[in-house]
Write a protein that holds these residues in place. Structure first.
Motif, PDB file in Angstrom:
ATOM      1  N   PHE A   1       0.754  -1.133   0.218  1.00 31.08           N
ATOM      2  CA  PHE A   1      -0.293   0.566  -0.362  1.00 31.08           C
ATOM      3  C   PHE A   1       0.519   0.813  -0.125  1.00 31.08           C
ATOM      4  O   PHE A   1       2.000   1.387   0.967  1.00 31.08           O
ATOM      5  N   GLN A   2       0.520   2.455  -0.234  1.00 31.04           N
ATOM      6  CA  GLN A   2       0.982   3.969  -0.325  1.00 31.04           C
ATOM      7  C   GLN A   2       0.192   4.610   0.200  1.00 31.04           C
ATOM      8  O   GLN A   2      -1.223   4.605   0.265  1.00 31.04           O
ATOM      9  N   ILE A   3       0.334   4.296   1.440  1.00 30.44           N
ATOM     10  CA  ILE A   3      -0.034   5.829   2.910  1.00 30.44           C
ATOM     11  C   ILE A   3       0.252   7.349   2.176  1.00 30.44           C
ATOM     12  O   ILE A   3       1.781   7.579   2.543  1.00 30.44           O
ATOM     13  N   ASN A   4      -0.872   7.917   2.271  1.00 31.99           N
ATOM     14  CA  ASN A   4      -0.758   9.225   2.796  1.00 31.99           C
ATOM     15  C   ASN A   4      -1.333  10.123   4.039  1.00 31.99           C
ATOM     16  O   ASN A   4      -3.114  10.081   3.911  1.00 31.99           O
ATOM     17  N   THR A   5      -0.988  10.855   4.604  1.00 29.88           N
ATOM     18  CA  THR A   5      -1.176  12.014   5.798  1.00 29.88           C
ATOM     19  C   THR A   5      -1.323  13.300   5.611  1.00 29.88           C
ATOM     20  O   THR A   5      -1.927  14.232   6.514  1.00 29.88           O
ATOM     21  N   GLY A   6      -0.930  13.567   4.043  1.00 27.80           N
ATOM     22  CA  GLY A   6      -1.170  15.345   3.940  1.00 27.80           C
ATOM     23  C   GLY A   6      -0.286  15.278   2.824  1.00 27.80           C
ATOM     24  O   GLY A   6       0.475  14.208   2.344  1.00 27.80           O
ATOM     25  N   ALA A   7      -0.058  16.536   2.324  1.00 31.44           N
ATOM     26  CA  ALA A   7       0.680  16.453   0.481  1.00 31.44           C
ATOM     27  C   ALA A   7       1.927  15.710   0.348  1.00 31.44           C
ATOM     28  O   ALA A   7       2.269  15.335  -0.018  1.00 31.44           O
ATOM     29  N   ASN A   8       2.765  16.033   1.812  1.00 31.48           N
ATOM     30  CA  ASN A   8       3.995  15.564   1.967  1.00 31.48           C
ATOM     31  C   ASN A   8       4.431  14.307   2.412  1.00 31.48           C
ATOM     32  O   ASN A   8       6.047  14.206   2.987  1.00 31.48           O
TER      33      ASN A   8
END
Length: 167
Positions: free
Chosen positions: A2-9
């Protein structure tokens, strides 16, 4: 994977299929996790203790909201199929366009919380429908702009009747 994002950066690659450990950005992620039930967990990581609670989980869109030591954290996960669609320029191929909100049941419109031209996000309250002496908040099914209201305050509506139209 999985690729996990919690914000733009903030982005991580998580591989949970390894037989030895969870891999985070190709490095072993050594943690102890205890399921406390009811969507609550206790986590030990690098000598620190964390309390986690699953607040919301939408498994279709892979959006998850957690409370981590009392702080709200929103996660967006992408699996290999989401990433492939993104690379092919088809990231929104599965998104559905919602043109209208219909009454889920007969009732009385007791509150209108939007107006034409207003931008709304998925889950924003639009109307309050009273049915069987209960107030039901009707929410936006998707992001969009309200193009028209087909009801006014105190209207009696039937099941399936169009209440709000979106641009």
């Amino acid at each position: 994977m999985f690729q996990i994002n919690t914000g733009a950066n903030q982005q991580w690659e998580v591989d949970y299929r390894s037989p030895d450990a969870v891999m985070l950005n190709s490095e072993p992620f050594a943690w102890d996790i205890a399921d406390l039930g009811g969507g609550r967990f206790h986590i030990l990581y690098e000598g620190r203790s964390f309390n986690a609670e699953v607040v919301e989980a939408d498994y279709v869109t892979k959006n998850i909201v957690l409370k981590l030591n009392g702080q709200r954290v929103e996660l967006q996960a992408k699996d290999r199929f989401d990433l492939l669609l993104e690379r092919l320029g088809m990231a929104n191929a599965t998104a559905t366009k919602v043109n209208e909100l219909k009454a889920p049941m007969p009732g009385l419109i007791v509150d209108i919380r939007v107006q034409p031209g207003q931008a709304v996000q998925k889950g924003d309250p639009l109307l309050v429908l009273e049915a069987m002496k209960m107030e039901n908040i009707l929410k936006a099914p998707a992001d969009g702009i309200v193009s028209g209201l087909k009801v006014v305050l105190r209207d009696n509506v039937q099941k399936g009747q169009v209440l709000v139209q979106f641009a």
